[in-house]
Design an enzyme around this catalytic site. Structure first.
Site, PDB file in Angstrom:
ATOM      1  N   SER A 158       2.484  -0.629  -5.289  1.00 44.99           N
ATOM      2  CA  SER A 158       2.717  -2.057  -5.037  1.00 44.99           C
ATOM      3  C   SER A 158       3.567  -2.320  -3.801  1.00 44.99           C
ATOM      4  CB  SER A 158       3.337  -2.723  -6.275  1.00 44.99           C
ATOM      5  OG  SER A 158       2.461  -2.621  -7.386  1.00 44.99           O
ATOM      6  N   GLU A 186      -5.023   8.074 -10.279  1.00 45.77           N
ATOM      7  CA  GLU A 186      -6.275   7.562 -10.849  1.00 45.77           C
ATOM      8  C   GLU A 186      -7.272   8.693 -11.048  1.00 45.77           C
ATOM      9  OE1 GLU A 186      -6.918   4.453  -7.984  1.00 45.77           O
ATOM     10  OE2 GLU A 186      -5.264   3.299  -8.853  1.00 45.77           O
ATOM     11  N   HIS A 226      -4.516  11.871  -6.577  1.00 47.15           N
ATOM     12  CA  HIS A 226      -4.076  10.511  -6.902  1.00 47.15           C
ATOM     13  C   HIS A 226      -4.069  10.344  -8.421  1.00 47.15           C
ATOM     14  CE1 HIS A 226      -4.047   6.164  -7.292  1.00 47.15           C
ATOM     15  NE2 HIS A 226      -3.576   6.125  -6.061  1.00 47.15           N
ATOM     16  N   GLY A 261      -0.714  -0.710  -8.448  1.00 44.70           N
ATOM     17  CA  GLY A 261      -1.591  -1.844  -8.730  1.00 44.70           C
ATOM     18  C   GLY A 261      -1.024  -2.830  -9.735  1.00 44.70           C
ATOM     19  N   ASN A 270      -4.986   3.081   1.325  1.00 46.17           N
ATOM     20  CA  ASN A 270      -5.942   3.677   0.391  1.00 46.17           C
ATOM     21  C   ASN A 270      -6.821   2.554  -0.149  1.00 46.17           C
ATOM     22  OD1 ASN A 270      -7.288   4.927  -1.688  1.00 46.17           O
ATOM     23  ND2 ASN A 270      -5.460   5.257  -2.958  1.00 46.17           N
ATOM     24  N   TRP A 271      -8.051   2.483   0.378  1.00 44.31           N
ATOM     25  CA  TRP A 271      -8.943   1.384  -0.029  1.00 44.31           C
ATOM     26  C   TRP A 271      -9.501   1.585  -1.435  1.00 44.31           C
ATOM     27  CZ3 TRP A 271     -12.582  -0.751   4.373  1.00 44.31           C
ATOM     28  CH2 TRP A 271     -11.780  -1.205   5.435  1.00 44.31           C
ATOM     29  N   LYS A 272      -9.356   2.791  -1.970  1.00 46.98           N
ATOM     30  CA  LYS A 272      -9.930   3.094  -3.298  1.00 46.98           C
ATOM     31  C   LYS A 272     -11.431   2.757  -3.276  1.00 46.98           C
ATOM     32  CE  LYS A 272      -5.379   2.499  -5.248  1.00 46.98           C
ATOM     33  NZ  LYS A 272      -4.545   2.161  -6.389  1.00 46.98           N
ATOM     34  N   GLY A 326      -2.097   0.624  -1.465  1.00 44.89           N
ATOM     35  CA  GLY A 326      -3.396   0.376  -2.066  1.00 44.89           C
ATOM     36  C   GLY A 326      -3.857  -1.045  -1.812  1.00 44.89           C
ATOM     37  N   GLY A 327      -3.606  -1.923  -2.767  1.00 46.76           N
ATOM     38  CA  GLY A 327      -4.120  -3.290  -2.710  1.00 46.76           C
ATOM     39  C   GLY A 327      -3.838  -4.009  -1.396  1.00 46.76           C
ATOM     40  N   GLU A 379       4.209   8.355  -6.144  1.00 47.94           N
ATOM     41  CA  GLU A 379       3.674   7.105  -6.668  1.00 47.94           C
ATOM     42  C   GLU A 379       3.910   7.045  -8.178  1.00 47.94           C
ATOM     43  OE1 GLU A 379       0.388   5.493  -3.879  1.00 47.94           O
ATOM     44  OE2 GLU A 379      -0.536   6.906  -5.261  1.00 47.94           O
TER      45      GLU A 379
HETATM   46  P1  PGA Z   1      -1.112  -0.186  -4.876  1.00 47.55           P
HETATM   47  O1  PGA Z   1      -1.785   1.268  -4.903  1.00 47.55           O
HETATM   48  O2  PGA Z   1      -0.465  -0.355  -3.545  1.00 47.55           O
HETATM   49  O3  PGA Z   1      -2.245  -1.134  -5.104  1.00 47.55           O
HETATM   50  O4  PGA Z   1      -0.111  -0.210  -5.993  1.00 47.55           O
HETATM   51  C1  PGA Z   1      -1.122   2.373  -4.324  1.00 47.55           C
HETATM   52  C2  PGA Z   1      -1.928   3.608  -4.532  1.00 47.55           C
HETATM   53  O5  PGA Z   1      -2.519   3.784  -5.604  1.00 47.55           O
HETATM   54  O6  PGA Z   1      -1.991   4.454  -3.627  1.00 47.55           O
END
Ligand code: PGA
Length: 251
Positions: free
Chosen positions: A204, A94, A92, A165, A8-10, A225-226, A159
């Site tokens: 993470s 966010e 998600h 993150g 997930n590049w966000k 994500g990251g 999640e």
């Molecule tokens: P993260 O994000 O790996 O940076 O914690 C995961 C996500 O939000 O899907």
């Protein structure tokens, strides 16, 4: 079933990143898992083209619940499919937090994804306060009940909000326990169809912890994500994944 490693590049990535990613992903051989990349919508079509003919799928990060029409700035599920997406991340945390997405909104988006032929990846997870209050399982169960329509077909991503993150991952026992709860809930809601619903862990995930998370019972892959922003890290996570002996939901 093969584990699914989804990136997930966000809100990250420019056109030059497409080739920087597609090259190493295409060149990676011998992966024992399914791989999905979810770049921002601006790069969907380019990424889909760059990965065409490979086994790597491309997904979007959100869709509007309605068919194409008068919704300035939004994207309909059918348009994402047309751009080359096969999957769409929905609900998600966010988006739940920053855009006020309720379970009902997520449920409507899932229906839109189904109608467009996209596989929805529905995110659920408790906040830190909810976990500390002993409500984590109830919160996640409520999200599953409210976000998944009857006839749901797709993927779940667990999640924990506080692990996203933050560099903090949930304790292995807590991850395994929550995946067991989710598997049981899916079976209660959907019966045997739950066997075909992979449950990913997210929060993470990185090369250093991927193997320990991906070998936990009931973990059918990861939403990353990251660490998905660096091809080498993302591929290292994919290399830690494997083909599971049991069907999803079976442990
Ligand atoms: P993260 O994000 O790996 O940076 O914690 C995961 C996500 O939000 O899907």
């Amino acid at each position: 079933m093969r584990q699914l490693i989804a990136g997930n590049w966000k809100m990250n990535g420019v056109f030059a990143d497409v080739a920087r990613f597609a090259g190493p992903l295409r060149a990676a051989t011998g992966l024992g898992c399914d791989v999905l990349v979810c770049p921002p919508a601006t790069l969907l079509a380019a990424m889909a083209q760059a990965l065409a003919g490979s086994a790597i799928a491309v997904g979007a990060q959100d869709c509007h619940p309605d068919p194409p029409g008068a919704h300035t700035g939004d994207l309909a599920a059918a348009m994402l499919r047309d751009a080359g997406a096969s999957h769409v991340i929905l609900g998600h945390s966010e988006r739940r937090a920053a855009h006020g997405e309720t379970d009902a909104v997520v449920c409507a988006k899932v229906l839109a994804a189904h109608a467009a032929g996209l596989v929805p990846i529905v995110c659920v997870g408790e906040s830190e306060a909810e976990r500390l209050a002993g409500r984590a399982e109830a919160v996640v169960a409520g999200q599953l009940a409210g976000s998944l329509p009857g006839g749901f077909a797709g993927v779940i991503a667990y999640e924990p909000v506080w692990a996203i993150g933050s560099g903090r991952t949930a304790a292995q026992a807590d991850v395994a326990a929550m995946h067991a709860v989710i598997g049981a809930r899916l079976h209660a809601q959907f019966g045997a169809a739950a066997e075909a619903m992979p449950v990913l862990y997210g929060g993470s995930v990185k090369p250093e912890n991927a193997a320990s998370l991906l070998t936990l019972p009931g973990v059918h892959g990861a939403l990353v994500g990251g660490a998905s922003l660096k091809p080498a890290d993302f591929l290292a996570i994919a290399r830690a994944a494997r083909t599971l002996p049991n069907p999803a939901g079976g442990g």
